[in-house]
Design a protein around this motif. Structure first.
Motif, short mmCIF file in Angstrom:
data_model
loop_
_atom_site.label_atom_id
_atom_site.label_comp_id
_atom_site.label_asym_id
_atom_site.label_seq_id
_atom_site.Cartn_x
_atom_site.Cartn_y
_atom_site.Cartn_z
N ALA A 183 0.83 -1.21 0.00
CA ALA A 183 0.00 0.00 0.00
C ALA A 183 0.86 1.25 0.00
CB ALA A 183 -0.93 -0.01 1.21
N ALA A 184 1.92 1.24 0.79
CA ALA A 184 2.82 2.40 0.82
C ALA A 184 3.52 2.58 -0.52
CB ALA A 184 3.83 2.23 1.95
N GLU A 185 3.96 1.49 -1.12
CA GLU A 185 4.66 1.58 -2.40
C GLU A 185 3.73 2.10 -3.50
OE1 GLU A 185 7.87 1.24 -3.15
OE2 GLU A 185 8.22 1.02 -1.00
N ALA A 186 2.48 1.67 -3.49
CA ALA A 186 1.52 2.17 -4.47
C ALA A 186 1.30 3.67 -4.30
CB ALA A 186 0.20 1.42 -4.34
N LEU A 187 1.22 4.10 -3.05
CA LEU A 187 1.05 5.53 -2.77
C LEU A 187 2.26 6.32 -3.22
CD1 LEU A 187 -1.00 7.43 -1.40
CD2 LEU A 187 0.14 6.95 0.77
N LEU A 188 3.45 5.80 -2.96
CA LEU A 188 4.67 6.48 -3.36
C LEU A 188 4.77 6.58 -4.88
CD1 LEU A 188 7.12 4.77 -0.86
CD2 LEU A 188 6.40 7.18 -0.80
N ALA A 189 4.43 5.50 -5.56
CA ALA A 189 4.48 5.51 -7.03
C ALA A 189 3.53 6.55 -7.60
CB ALA A 189 4.15 4.11 -7.57
N GLN A 190 2.35 6.65 -7.01
CA GLN A 190 1.38 7.63 -7.48
C GLN A 190 1.89 9.05 -7.26
OE1 GLN A 190 -2.56 7.18 -5.80
NE2 GLN A 190 -3.17 9.25 -6.37
N LEU A 191 2.42 9.32 -6.08
CA LEU A 191 2.87 10.67 -5.76
C LEU A 191 4.13 11.04 -6.53
CD1 LEU A 191 2.22 10.59 -1.91
CD2 LEU A 191 0.97 11.94 -3.62
N ALA A 192 4.98 10.05 -6.84
CA ALA A 192 6.20 10.33 -7.59
C ALA A 192 5.90 10.75 -9.02
CB ALA A 192 7.11 9.10 -7.59
N GLN A 193 4.71 10.41 -9.53
CA GLN A 193 4.32 10.79 -10.88
C GLN A 193 3.40 12.01 -10.90
OE1 GLN A 193 5.66 9.26 -13.56
NE2 GLN A 193 6.84 8.08 -12.06
N ALA A 194 3.12 12.54 -9.74
CA ALA A 194 2.18 13.67 -9.63
C ALA A 194 2.91 15.00 -9.85
CB ALA A 194 1.52 13.64 -8.25
N PRO A 195 2.16 16.10 -10.00
CA PRO A 195 2.77 17.42 -10.16
C PRO A 195 3.33 17.93 -8.84
CG PRO A 195 0.38 17.61 -10.17
CD PRO A 195 0.69 16.14 -10.14
#
Length: 261
Positions: free
Chosen positions: A194-206
């Motif tokens: 869950a943490a890794e999915a969140l990090l991946a999402q935020l790393a691609q965000a503006p």
């Protein structure tokens, strides 16, 4: 600086800081604080870092201050705890809050005392179901520090904040999520995914936009002052490459490719 009490890793836009004193439940010492200050400065200066994860090694997140540390140990000559806060905890809390990127905290076990409040200083907190939060300060005659007196009433209200601070009861991760103290509670086996999915999402965000969200939500003031800040931030972000990319992607019905610029 070489690290003995923490681990720092940066890859694919994600910075990770792991508290690494598992034999002491990752409790804080003066040397750990020095390493954390250095690591946060490195992350802040790294143009490739777009999100930070803070977590702990072993079976606990952080048990708070290591009371055997010479900088704060009771006994003998009186110890100036205020100096420890000024030198160590205040810079850590402000460093996390002022970092111009999202800070995710994955609480993998007990978060007690300063450990609980350092977790609350992060932007998004996700906790394993077996984790717990304890405001242990009252057990040794102290006041919640590391921002505890600021975070608690704003997150859960005065009544619950008083109960947590004055009684020092253990709060389960599920109850913490139900009360709004943390973002999510997940099964233990799901914490890392869950943490890794969140990090991946935020790393691609503006990233610039997310940093501005932090600044706006953490600001204090009147409604008029909030509106002024929103105006100023929106004006600045309107000139960003990510805003142009986001609008173009929306109009052309394609996934955006943000660069954090």
């Amino acid at each position: 600086m070489s690290y003995e009490s923490i681990v720092l890793d940066v890859a694919d836009g994600i910075a990770r800081i792991t508290l690494n004193r598992p034999d002491r439940l990752n409790s804080f010492t003066a040397s750990m604080h020095a390493e954390l200050r250095n690591a946060l400065a490195k992350v802040a200066a790294d143009e490739n870092a777009r999100v930070l994860l803070l977590t702990g090694a072993g079976r606990g997140f952080c048990a708070g201050q290591d009371l055997s540390d010479r900088a704060v140990a009771p006994g003998g000559a009186p110890v100036d705890l205020g100096q420890s806060i000024e030198q160590n905890y205040r810079p850590l809390v402000l460093g996390l809050r002022n970092l111009a990127m999202p800070v995710v905290c994955a609480v993998n076990g007990v978060a007690a005392g300063a450990g609980a409040n350092i977790a609350l200083a992060c932007d998004i907190v996700i906790a394993a179901k077996s984790a717990s939060f304890i405001q242990a300060f009252c057990k040794i005659g102290l006041v919640p520090d590391s921002g505890g007196t600021y975070f608690l009433p704003r997150l859960v209200g005065t009544a619950r904040a008083m109960g947590l601070a004055m009684l020092g009861d253990r709060l389960s991760a599920q109850q913490a999520a139900d009360w709004g103290l943390v973002w999510r509670c997940v099964e233990d086996a799901e914490l890392v995914p869950a943490a890794e999915a969140l990090l991946a999402q935020l790393a691609q965000a503006p990233t610039r936009g997310l940093a501005a969200i932090k600044r706006a939500l953490y600001s204090s003031g009147s409604l008029a002052e909030a509106l002024d800040l929103e105006r100023d931030l929106q004006r600045e972000l309107g000139y960003s490459a990510d805003y142009r990319e986001g609008v173009d992607a929306f109009l052309n019905k394609r996934p955006p490719r943000f660069t954090g610029k």
